[in-house]
Design a protein around this motif. Structure first.
Motif, mmCIF file in Angstrom:
data_model
loop_
_atom_site.group_PDB
_atom_site.id
_atom_site.type_symbol
_atom_site.label_atom_id
_atom_site.label_comp_id
_atom_site.label_asym_id
_atom_site.label_seq_id
_atom_site.Cartn_x
_atom_site.Cartn_y
_atom_site.Cartn_z
ATOM 1 N N CYS A 41 0.945 -1.282 -0.022
ATOM 2 C CA CYS A 41 -0.153 0.119 0.144
ATOM 3 C C CYS A 41 0.834 1.353 0.050
ATOM 4 C CB CYS A 41 -1.014 0.005 1.124
ATOM 5 S SG CYS A 41 -1.925 1.607 1.415
ATOM 6 N N ILE A 42 0.821 2.055 -0.933
ATOM 7 C CA ILE A 42 1.331 3.328 -0.905
ATOM 8 C C ILE A 42 0.189 4.620 -0.592
ATOM 9 C CG2 ILE A 42 2.688 4.933 -2.546
ATOM 10 C CD1 ILE A 42 3.460 2.427 -4.026
ATOM 11 N N VAL A 43 0.880 5.371 0.250
ATOM 12 C CA VAL A 43 -0.022 6.687 0.573
ATOM 13 C C VAL A 43 0.666 7.758 -0.370
ATOM 14 C CG1 VAL A 43 -0.594 8.198 2.389
ATOM 15 C CG2 VAL A 43 -0.597 5.830 2.796
ATOM 16 N N GLY A 44 -0.089 8.388 -1.085
ATOM 17 C CA GLY A 44 0.102 9.481 -1.796
ATOM 18 C C GLY A 44 0.096 9.344 -3.485
ATOM 19 N N ALA A 45 -0.488 9.716 -4.474
ATOM 20 C CA ALA A 45 -0.420 9.380 -5.885
ATOM 21 C C ALA A 45 0.369 10.867 -6.417
ATOM 22 C CB ALA A 45 -1.966 9.382 -6.598
ATOM 23 N N GLY A 46 1.245 11.111 -6.136
ATOM 24 C CA GLY A 46 2.446 12.157 -6.573
ATOM 25 C C GLY A 46 3.342 11.255 -7.221
ATOM 26 N N TYR A 47 4.471 12.051 -7.617
ATOM 27 C CA TYR A 47 5.581 11.334 -8.207
ATOM 28 C C TYR A 47 6.120 10.297 -7.420
ATOM 29 C CZ TYR A 47 5.749 15.142 -11.834
ATOM 30 O OH TYR A 47 5.513 16.136 -12.699
ATOM 31 N N SER A 48 6.483 10.609 -6.043
ATOM 32 C CA SER A 48 7.376 9.477 -5.332
ATOM 33 C C SER A 48 6.442 8.153 -5.329
ATOM 34 C CB SER A 48 7.346 9.915 -3.591
ATOM 35 O OG SER A 48 8.314 10.845 -3.985
ATOM 36 N N GLY A 49 4.958 8.325 -4.853
ATOM 37 C CA GLY A 49 4.190 7.100 -4.965
ATOM 38 C C GLY A 49 4.055 6.487 -6.201
ATOM 39 N N GLN A 62 1.219 -6.961 -6.242
ATOM 40 C CA GLN A 62 0.007 -6.191 -6.074
ATOM 41 C C GLN A 62 0.045 -5.021 -5.169
ATOM 42 O OE1 GLN A 62 -2.668 -8.492 -3.319
ATOM 43 N NE2 GLN A 62 -4.516 -7.739 -4.418
ATOM 44 N N VAL A 63 -0.437 -4.044 -5.856
ATOM 45 C CA VAL A 63 0.026 -2.571 -5.319
ATOM 46 C C VAL A 63 -1.358 -1.934 -5.417
ATOM 47 C CG1 VAL A 63 1.374 -0.369 -5.347
ATOM 48 C CG2 VAL A 63 2.156 -2.714 -6.083
ATOM 49 N N ALA A 64 -1.548 -1.083 -4.134
ATOM 50 C CA ALA A 64 -2.727 -0.284 -4.218
ATOM 51 C C ALA A 64 -2.413 1.465 -3.743
ATOM 52 C CB ALA A 64 -3.885 -0.595 -3.207
ATOM 53 N N ILE A 65 -2.761 2.398 -4.425
ATOM 54 C CA ILE A 65 -2.390 3.680 -3.880
ATOM 55 C C ILE A 65 -3.676 4.328 -3.385
ATOM 56 C CG2 ILE A 65 -1.557 5.926 -4.568
ATOM 57 C CD1 ILE A 65 -0.159 4.643 -7.068
ATOM 58 N N VAL A 66 -3.350 4.933 -2.130
ATOM 59 C CA VAL A 66 -4.384 5.766 -1.668
ATOM 60 C C VAL A 66 -4.132 7.141 -1.238
ATOM 61 C CG1 VAL A 66 -5.722 6.187 0.709
ATOM 62 C CG2 VAL A 66 -4.948 3.698 0.193
ATOM 63 N N GLU A 67 -4.999 7.952 -2.161
ATOM 64 C CA GLU A 67 -4.658 9.564 -2.415
ATOM 65 C C GLU A 67 -5.823 10.235 -1.683
ATOM 66 O OE1 GLU A 67 -3.979 13.143 -3.282
ATOM 67 O OE2 GLU A 67 -2.564 11.567 -3.684
ATOM 68 N N GLY A 68 -5.514 11.159 -0.869
ATOM 69 C CA GLY A 68 -6.274 12.099 -0.217
ATOM 70 C C GLY A 68 -7.166 12.763 -1.373
ATOM 71 N N ALA A 69 -6.793 13.114 -2.597
ATOM 72 C CA ALA A 69 -7.442 14.216 -3.285
ATOM 73 C C ALA A 69 -7.501 13.425 -4.745
ATOM 74 C CB ALA A 69 -6.732 15.541 -3.336
ATOM 75 N N ARG A 70 -6.853 14.008 -5.556
ATOM 76 C CA ARG A 70 -6.763 13.436 -6.699
ATOM 77 C C ARG A 70 -5.279 13.068 -7.433
ATOM 78 N NH1 ARG A 70 -10.635 15.039 -11.420
ATOM 79 N NH2 ARG A 70 -10.013 12.654 -11.840
ATOM 80 N N VAL A 71 -5.182 12.195 -7.968
ATOM 81 C CA VAL A 71 -3.745 12.034 -8.591
ATOM 82 C C VAL A 71 -2.931 13.242 -8.921
ATOM 83 C CG1 VAL A 71 -2.486 10.933 -10.521
ATOM 84 C CG2 VAL A 71 -4.041 9.650 -9.293
ATOM 85 N N GLY A 72 -1.828 13.536 -8.644
ATOM 86 C CA GLY A 72 -1.166 14.613 -8.802
ATOM 87 C C GLY A 72 -1.669 15.997 -8.311
#
Length: 436
Positions: A41-49, A62-72
Motif C-alpha cells: 500500500c502506498i500513501v500518496g499519488a504524486g511522483y514518489s508514490g 499487487q499494489v494499491a495507492i491511497v490518495e487524499g485528493a486526486r492523482v497529482g
C-alpha cells in the motif's frame, strides 16, 4: 490562505492552475470503501508514490495507492515542470558532511531521475509535452564563478555534458539582458507535470494497480507486522506500507512531521503569446532558473504561454496575491511583458528538510518513507521511487546508503522552524541583492 488540507467531506479538486485547466482526460477514481488486503500500500499519488508503484507493478506486485485528493493534486501536479538534475544540497556540501563515498554515490544518481522520466514517457506513450534542456543563469560575476565551480565539480565526477555560456551565448537562448551568463544542461528539460502524473497513473493501472482517490488517511499503523492504513471509508492491510505524502502528509504520522517543513512557491501563466513573441523570449525552448537563494524560474508551455515562478513562504501559507508578488520579477527579466494578461496564478507546497537532502527510511520493520526533496522533487522523487521499489523487492543496496544519512531537526523544533528559516532566507536574499 492557510496550509491546504484535504476535505474530509465531499470532493477535493485540483488547484486552479494552468496545469489543471489543460490536463489530459482522466477518470475519477473511487474512494476506498470497506476493508482490503494487498501486497503493498502506498500513501500518496504524486511522483514518489507513482514511481514506486509503477516499478513494483512491473515486477508483478499487487499494489494499491491511497490518495487524499486526486492523482497529482499536490506538488507533483502543480510545480514548475522543470527537470533539473541534482539535489538542493551540492555535491561539495554532501562530501563535507557525509564523506567522499556518499558524494560519489549521490553523483552516480543525480541524472537518473530525468532518465527515468524520459523512459516512462517513451515506454508508456505519455503525452506531457516533454522538451530537452535546462539553463541555470547567473546575474553577477559571483554567480558566474559559482556556476563554473559547479561545472568543474560535476566534471570531476564524470558528468561532463554541461557547458558554460557567456552573456552573448546566453542571449541565443534567453531574450533578456539581465543575466551575466549561464550553464546549460542538455539532460535537463521540462514538461507538463500534471499530465506526467496522469500518464504514470494510467501506466500503473494498465499493469493491474489500483488507485483510491478522495481518501484522506486518518491513521497509519506503521509498527504492525502488517501495517494498516485507515481512511473514513475503510482500511488497507498490507505486507509493506510506503508513505509518500511529502509536504501534504500532515499530522498522520507524527514521527515524520518534524523531519520536514512545508514551503510554498508560487507560479503564474500568461495568456498565449503567439509563436513570434514566445520564441523571442526563449528561442531554443529551454527551461530556466537562476541560482539565487530565492530564485526565479520560467519556461514556455506547448501553447506558447510563459510560466513564471518564484518566491517562497515558509510554513506553507499562500500569499494574498500571487500575481502581484511575481509580476515585478517577470517584468524585470522581460520588460516586453509589462502589462501582459495573466490567465492563471497558483501556489503549492514542497517539503523542505533542514539539511536540504532528501530522506529515505523505515518506520518499523515494514513501513518505508521518502520525503524532503527541498524543491528538487521532480527528478528526486522518480529516483527515490525506483530505490524504494528495489529495496522492497529485496535489493537494499542503494536504500541503505540514504537511510544511514543522519537527518537534522530544524532548530527550535516545530514551533520555531518557520521563523528560524525566514531569518536564514532573509540573510541569503540580502547576499543575493549585494551580489556576494
Amino acid at each position: 490562505m492557510a496550509i491546504e488540507t484535504f476535505a474530509r467531506n465531499g470532493q477535493t479538486k485540483h488547484t486552479g492552475s494552468y496545469y489543471a485547466a489543460s490536463a489530459n482526460p482522466a477518470p475519477e477514481r473511487p474512494a476506498l470503501i470497506g476493508d482490503t488486503h494487498v501486497d503493498i500500500c502506498i500513501v500518496g499519488a504524486g511522483y514518489s508514490g507513482l514511481s514506486t508503484a509503477l516499478h513494483l507493478a512491473e515486477k508483478g506486485y499487487q499494489v494499491a495507492i491511497v490518495e487524499g485528493a486526486r492523482v497529482g493534486w499536490g506538488a507533483s501536479g502543480r510545480n514548475g515542470g522543470q527537470i533539473v538534475n541534482g539535489l538542493n544540497a551540492s555535491l561539495q556540501t554532501i562530501k563535507g558532511r557525509y564523506g567522499q563515498d556518499t558524494a560519489n554515490f549521490v553523483a552516480s544518481l543525480v541524472q537518473e531521475g530525468g532518465e527515468i522520466i524520459r523512459e516512462r514517457v517513451s515506454t508508456y506513450k505519455i503525452a506531457c509535452d516533454l522538451k530537452p534542456g535546462n539553463i541555470f543563469t547567473g546575474l553577477t560575476a559571483a554567480h558566474m564563478k559559482e556556476l563554473e565551480a559547479r561545472r568543474a565539480l560535476w566534471a570531476s565526477y564524470g558528468i561532463t555534458n554541461q557547458t558554460m555560456l557567456d552573456k552573448a551565448q546566453l542571449r541565443d537562448h534567453i531574450g533578456s539582458d539581465v543575466y551575466a551568463g549561464g550553464l546549460i544542461d542538455p539532460t535537463g528539460g521540462h514538461m507538463h507535470p500534471l499530465n506526467l502524473c496522469l500518464g504514470e497513473a494510467a501506466a500503473f493501472e494498465s499493469l493491474g494497480g489500483v488507485i483510491y482517490e478522495q481518501s484522506p488517511v486518518l491513521h497509519a499503523d506503521t509498527e504492525a507486522a502488517k501495517p494498516v492504513v485507515t481512511t473514513a471509508g475503510g482500511t488497507v492491510t498490507c505486507t509493506t506500507l510506503v508513505l509518500c505524502g511529502n509536504a501534504y502528509l500532515g499530522h498522520v504520522v507524527p514521527a515524520l512531521e518534524s523531519r520536514v517543513m512545508p514551503v510554498s512557491t508560487q507560479m503564474m501563466a500568461t495568456a498565449p503569446l503567439g509563436d513570434d513573441r514566445a520564441n523571442a523570449l526563449l528561442p531554443t525552448d529551454k527551461c530556466v532558473e537562476d541560482i539565487r537563494y530565492i530564485l526565479d524560474y520560467f519556461r514556455l508551455t506547448a501553447d506558447k504561454r510563459l510560466i513564471f515562478g518564484g518566491g517562497t513562504v515558509y510554513g506553507g501559507t499562500d500569499p494574498a496575491d500571487v500575481e502581484a508578488k511575481l509580476r515585478p520579477a517577470m517584468e524585470k527579466v522581460y520588460p516586453s511583458l509589462k502589462g501582459v494578461k495573466i490567465d492563471y496564478a497558483w501556489s503549492g507546497n514542497f517539503a523542505l528538510s533542514f539539511s536540504r537532502v532528501p530522506q529515505l527510511g523505515r518506520l518499523g520493520a515494514n513501513t518505508y518513507f521518502a520525503h524532503g526533496y527541498s524543491g528538487h522533487g521532480v527528478t528526486g522523487s522518480h529516483t527515490f521511487g525506483k530505490i524504494l521499489a528495489q529495496a522492497i523487492d529485496g535489493d537494499k543496496t542503494r536504500f541503505d546508503v540514504f537511510a544511514k544519512v543522519p537527518w537534522l531537526p530544524f532548530p527550535g523544533g516545530r514551533t520555531l522552524r518557520v521563523p528560524y528559516s525566514m531569518i536564514g532566507s532573509w540573510y541569503y536574499a540580502l547576499r543575493d541583492r549585494l551580489g556576494v
